[in-house]
Motif scaffolding. Sequence first.
Motif, mmCIF file in Angstrom:
data_model
loop_
_atom_site.group_PDB
_atom_site.id
_atom_site.type_symbol
_atom_site.label_atom_id
_atom_site.label_comp_id
_atom_site.label_asym_id
_atom_site.label_seq_id
_atom_site.Cartn_x
_atom_site.Cartn_y
_atom_site.Cartn_z
ATOM 1 N N ASP A 1 -2.041 12.643 -3.698
ATOM 2 C CA ASP A 1 -3.282 13.280 -3.257
ATOM 3 C C ASP A 1 -3.706 12.824 -1.864
ATOM 4 N N GLY A 2 -2.873 12.018 -1.201
ATOM 5 C CA GLY A 2 -3.147 11.570 0.161
ATOM 6 C C GLY A 2 -3.985 10.324 0.268
ATOM 7 N N ARG A 3 -4.387 9.732 -0.847
ATOM 8 C CA ARG A 3 -5.197 8.513 -0.803
ATOM 9 C C ARG A 3 -4.326 7.284 -0.871
ATOM 10 N N ASP B 1 0.847 -1.191 0.000
ATOM 11 C CA ASP B 1 0.000 0.000 0.000
ATOM 12 C C ASP B 1 0.879 1.236 0.000
ATOM 13 N N VAL C 1 0.804 5.616 -0.238
ATOM 14 C CA VAL C 1 0.011 6.836 -0.178
ATOM 15 C C VAL C 1 0.356 7.647 -1.423
ATOM 16 N N SER C 2 -0.659 7.973 -2.191
ATOM 17 C CA SER C 2 -0.455 8.773 -3.405
ATOM 18 C C SER C 2 -0.259 10.235 -3.041
#
Length: 187
Positions: free
Chosen positions: A185-187, A180, A182-183
């Motif tokens: 954009d925070g997602r 996982d 974190v992109s």
Amino acid sequence: LSHGRSAQVIRSCAKKKPRISFVHAASGVCIPYPETPESVEAARREMFDISYPTADFSTGIPGGIRQTWWLDPVYRGCYPEDGLHAFRLFLPEISPDDMATIHQPLDFFAVNIYRGRHITRGDDGRPCELPVSAGHPLVAADAGSSWPLTPESLYWCPKFYWERYRLPVVITENGMPATDRVSLDGR
């Protein structure tokens, strides 16, 4: 030995009656396919038999080495006979005192279940792993690999462990590992 001794210490020091087990990561979950008595028995054998020295180690370690070799001493108070025979030249002496320490009473069987393999009875009577069929749903796992999606492992794994060890089965973890991130954009 260390688990058995730890269970003794926990029981002797606990202020309230503890519930003790240890977690096993079930890497050899076998799912009978099709669900016939022959396939169920083949899956059980593949999951618990040591299968050495006739096993083909090029495809991995037989299920019993991953399962019964570590679990039977703790839950049954003895090593599996087929393993004792297979590894007889390599084993240290295991004293009755050692086995008494290893085989402490446990309250439940804890297991992590991630995925399973479909097993049938081969033409030679031995367990045979079926290849994953084209189009079978896959789950993306860590390191760019993927696993076949096998929700039926959540039925067969506890069933086989309960039949063997006769303790309540607690699934302590299931699912799959994923990388996982974190992109931006925070997602």
